[in-house]
Design a protein around this motif. Structure first.
Motif, PDB file in Angstrom:
ATOM      1  N   ASN A   1      63.819  40.203  77.562  1.00 41.94           N
ATOM      2  CA  ASN A   1      63.765  41.280  78.350  1.00 41.94           C
ATOM      3  C   ASN A   1      62.836  41.808  78.774  1.00 41.94           C
ATOM      4  O   ASN A   1      61.163  41.252  78.450  1.00 41.94           O
ATOM      5  N   GLU A   2      62.840  43.157  80.353  1.00 43.24           N
ATOM      6  CA  GLU A   2      61.516  43.295  80.539  1.00 43.24           C
ATOM      7  C   GLU A   2      61.991  44.871  80.684  1.00 43.24           C
ATOM      8  O   GLU A   2      63.256  44.879  80.430  1.00 43.24           O
ATOM      9  N   TYR A   3      61.008  45.343  80.168  1.00 43.98           N
ATOM     10  CA  TYR A   3      61.686  47.392  80.222  1.00 43.98           C
ATOM     11  C   TYR A   3      59.738  47.681  80.745  1.00 43.98           C
ATOM     12  O   TYR A   3      59.076  47.534  80.654  1.00 43.98           O
ATOM     13  N   ARG A   4      60.384  48.929  81.644  1.00 44.61           N
ATOM     14  CA  ARG A   4      59.267  49.541  81.875  1.00 44.61           C
ATOM     15  C   ARG A   4      59.180  50.727  81.469  1.00 44.61           C
ATOM     16  O   ARG A   4      59.847  51.013  80.633  1.00 44.61           O
ATOM     17  N   ILE A   5      57.754  50.692  81.121  1.00 43.75           N
ATOM     18  CA  ILE A   5      57.508  51.756  79.761  1.00 43.75           C
ATOM     19  C   ILE A   5      56.501  52.738  80.144  1.00 43.75           C
ATOM     20  O   ILE A   5      55.168  52.801  81.220  1.00 43.75           O
ATOM     21  N   THR A   6      56.523  54.180  79.339  1.00 41.71           N
ATOM     22  CA  THR A   6      55.646  55.150  79.339  1.00 41.71           C
ATOM     23  C   THR A   6      54.893  55.125  78.033  1.00 41.71           C
ATOM     24  O   THR A   6      56.049  55.565  77.119  1.00 41.71           O
TER      25      THR A   6
ATOM     26  N   ILE B   1      64.893  47.054  82.113  1.00 45.84           N
ATOM     27  CA  ILE B   1      65.390  46.213  83.173  1.00 45.84           C
ATOM     28  C   ILE B   1      65.892  45.154  83.987  1.00 45.84           C
ATOM     29  O   ILE B   1      67.037  45.991  84.970  1.00 45.84           O
ATOM     30  N   LYS B   2      66.091  44.270  82.868  1.00 44.18           N
ATOM     31  CA  LYS B   2      67.301  43.724  82.774  1.00 44.18           C
ATOM     32  C   LYS B   2      67.670  43.423  82.105  1.00 44.18           C
ATOM     33  O   LYS B   2      67.660  43.668  80.423  1.00 44.18           O
TER      34      LYS B   2
ATOM     35  N   GLU C   1      57.450  35.843  72.735  1.00 48.97           N
ATOM     36  CA  GLU C   1      56.510  36.732  73.633  1.00 48.97           C
ATOM     37  C   GLU C   1      56.407  38.578  73.354  1.00 48.97           C
ATOM     38  O   GLU C   1      57.653  38.799  73.604  1.00 48.97           O
ATOM     39  N   TYR C   2      55.157  39.127  73.762  1.00 52.35           N
ATOM     40  CA  TYR C   2      54.691  40.196  73.921  1.00 52.35           C
ATOM     41  C   TYR C   2      53.924  40.310  74.782  1.00 52.35           C
ATOM     42  O   TYR C   2      53.163  40.407  74.798  1.00 52.35           O
ATOM     43  N   LYS C   3      54.137  41.064  75.779  1.00 52.73           N
ATOM     44  CA  LYS C   3      53.109  40.724  76.950  1.00 52.73           C
ATOM     45  C   LYS C   3      53.631  42.487  78.023  1.00 52.73           C
ATOM     46  O   LYS C   3      54.271  43.186  78.344  1.00 52.73           O
ATOM     47  N   LEU C   4      52.130  43.423  78.229  1.00 54.47           N
ATOM     48  CA  LEU C   4      52.588  44.159  79.192  1.00 54.47           C
ATOM     49  C   LEU C   4      51.602  43.912  80.711  1.00 54.47           C
ATOM     50  O   LEU C   4      50.082  43.149  80.296  1.00 54.47           O
ATOM     51  N   SER C   5      52.344  44.115  81.331  1.00 56.88           N
ATOM     52  CA  SER C   5      51.334  44.079  82.341  1.00 56.88           C
ATOM     53  C   SER C   5      52.098  45.302  83.330  1.00 56.88           C
ATOM     54  O   SER C   5      52.514  46.187  83.317  1.00 56.88           O
ATOM     55  N   GLU C   6      51.193  44.970  84.878  1.00 53.38           N
ATOM     56  CA  GLU C   6      51.354  46.042  85.553  1.00 53.38           C
ATOM     57  C   GLU C   6      50.546  47.182  85.185  1.00 53.38           C
ATOM     58  O   GLU C   6      51.526  48.538  85.459  1.00 53.38           O
ATOM     59  N   THR C   7      50.176  47.448  84.123  1.00 55.92           N
ATOM     60  CA  THR C   7      49.414  48.546  83.513  1.00 55.92           C
ATOM     61  C   THR C   7      48.215  49.599  84.226  1.00 55.92           C
ATOM     62  O   THR C   7      47.596  49.104  85.212  1.00 55.92           O
ATOM     63  N   GLU C   8      48.847  50.399  83.902  1.00 53.32           N
ATOM     64  CA  GLU C   8      48.229  52.215  85.007  1.00 53.32           C
ATOM     65  C   GLU C   8      47.403  52.927  84.301  1.00 53.32           C
ATOM     66  O   GLU C   8      49.415  52.952  83.489  1.00 53.32           O
ATOM     67  N   ILE C   9      46.434  53.354  84.387  1.00 54.02           N
ATOM     68  CA  ILE C   9      45.881  54.221  83.559  1.00 54.02           C
ATOM     69  C   ILE C   9      45.634  55.175  83.788  1.00 54.02           C
ATOM     70  O   ILE C   9      45.223  55.412  85.026  1.00 54.02           O
TER      71      ILE C   9
ATOM     72  N   ALA D   1      45.534  60.281  77.657  1.00 53.10           N
ATOM     73  CA  ALA D   1      45.499  59.396  78.164  1.00 53.10           C
ATOM     74  C   ALA D   1      47.741  58.961  78.520  1.00 53.10           C
ATOM     75  O   ALA D   1      48.205  58.858  78.122  1.00 53.10           O
ATOM     76  N   MET D   2      47.619  59.018  79.772  1.00 51.26           N
ATOM     77  CA  MET D   2      49.233  58.503  80.488  1.00 51.26           C
ATOM     78  C   MET D   2      48.917  56.628  80.726  1.00 51.26           C
ATOM     79  O   MET D   2      48.669  56.451  81.527  1.00 51.26           O
ATOM     80  N   VAL D   3      50.030  55.688  79.832  1.00 51.27           N
ATOM     81  CA  VAL D   3      49.752  54.262  80.421  1.00 51.27           C
ATOM     82  C   VAL D   3      51.444  54.023  80.473  1.00 51.27           C
ATOM     83  O   VAL D   3      52.655  54.245  80.008  1.00 51.27           O
ATOM     84  N   THR D   4      51.417  53.604  81.841  1.00 57.70           N
ATOM     85  CA  THR D   4      52.758  52.794  82.030  1.00 57.70           C
ATOM     86  C   THR D   4      52.785  51.289  82.199  1.00 57.70           C
ATOM     87  O   THR D   4      51.205  50.966  82.834  1.00 57.70           O
ATOM     88  N   GLY D   5      53.532  50.989  82.969  1.00 58.78           N
ATOM     89  CA  GLY D   5      53.426  49.509  83.183  1.00 58.78           C
ATOM     90  C   GLY D   5      55.442  48.714  82.322  1.00 58.78           C
ATOM     91  O   GLY D   5      55.988  49.640  82.020  1.00 58.78           O
ATOM     92  N   LYS D   6      54.360  47.403  82.503  1.00 58.09           N
ATOM     93  CA  LYS D   6      56.050  46.518  82.474  1.00 58.09           C
ATOM     94  C   LYS D   6      55.594  45.631  81.327  1.00 58.09           C
ATOM     95  O   LYS D   6      54.566  45.028  81.048  1.00 58.09           O
ATOM     96  N   VAL D   7      56.791  45.520  80.249  1.00 58.38           N
ATOM     97  CA  VAL D   7      57.135  45.103  78.747  1.00 58.38           C
ATOM     98  C   VAL D   7      57.935  43.824  79.259  1.00 58.38           C
ATOM     99  O   VAL D   7      59.197  43.814  79.458  1.00 58.38           O
ATOM    100  N   THR D   8      57.026  43.160  79.221  1.00 59.04           N
ATOM    101  CA  THR D   8      58.101  41.207  78.619  1.00 59.04           C
ATOM    102  C   THR D   8      58.515  40.888  77.915  1.00 59.04           C
ATOM    103  O   THR D   8      57.273  41.342  76.619  1.00 59.04           O
TER     104      THR D   8
END
Length: 159
Positions: free
Chosen positions: A133-138, A158-159, A99-107, A114-121
């Motif tokens: 693993n989970e990561y906060r990304i910019t 994140i963890k 799995e490689y998934k981006l969620s909680e995406t904000e643009i 563009a600045m994109v933030t989110g959480k990658v699982t």
């Protein structure tokens, strides 16, 4: 005098309608750019999950800067070298990206940037060992030559 007032009213109506049309066009352009960016992000993430270096290389800027939370920043050439090794691991079956998934995406758009933030699982399997693993990304993306390209990346675990 009446003809003059009619003419001024006509000019005012035309001017106001042009302003409204311009705002509507700008909003449509913003929505179109965001949609194109989301499609580019999806394409990029799919290519990363599959280890498709050719697609990834075409979607980053020449002066790309990549920073992981646990290492020093690297430029395009070094990141492509890392991706090439990773691609071989995926192709050989030594690495499976479950799995490689981006969620909680904000643009946030700033013109053609563009600045994109989110959480990658991420879930990987290597030698029968599964790591989650989970990561906060910019990410920084720029719109150049009619396409969105990623210019910068940073993550924090994140963890």
């Amino acid at each position: 005098m009446k003809l003059f007032k009619t003419f001024l009213t006509f000019i005012l109506v035309v001017t106001l309608s042009q302003c409204v049309n311009k705002e509507a066009t700008q909003e449509k352009t913003k929505i179109d750019l965001e949609q194109q960016l989301l499609e580019s992000i999806d394409k990029f993430n799919k290519a990363f999950q599959e280890g498709n270096v050719k697609v990834l290389e075409s979607m980053i800027t020449e002066n790309y800067l990549h920073t992981n939370g646990n290492s020093k920043s690297i430029r395009k050439k070094d990141w492509i070298n890392y991706l090439s090794k990773r691609e071989k691991e995926i192709q050989s079956g030594n690495l499976e990206v479950i799995e490689y998934k981006l969620s909680e995406t904000e643009i946030e758009l700033y013109g053609n940037t563009a600045m994109v933030t989110g959480k990658v699982t991420v879930s990987n399997k290597k030698s029968s060992d599964i790591k989650n693993n989970e990561y906060r990304i910019t990410n920084i993306w720029v719109y150049e030559s009619g396409a969105w390209k990623r210019a910068g990346f940073h993550d924090g675990k994140i963890k």
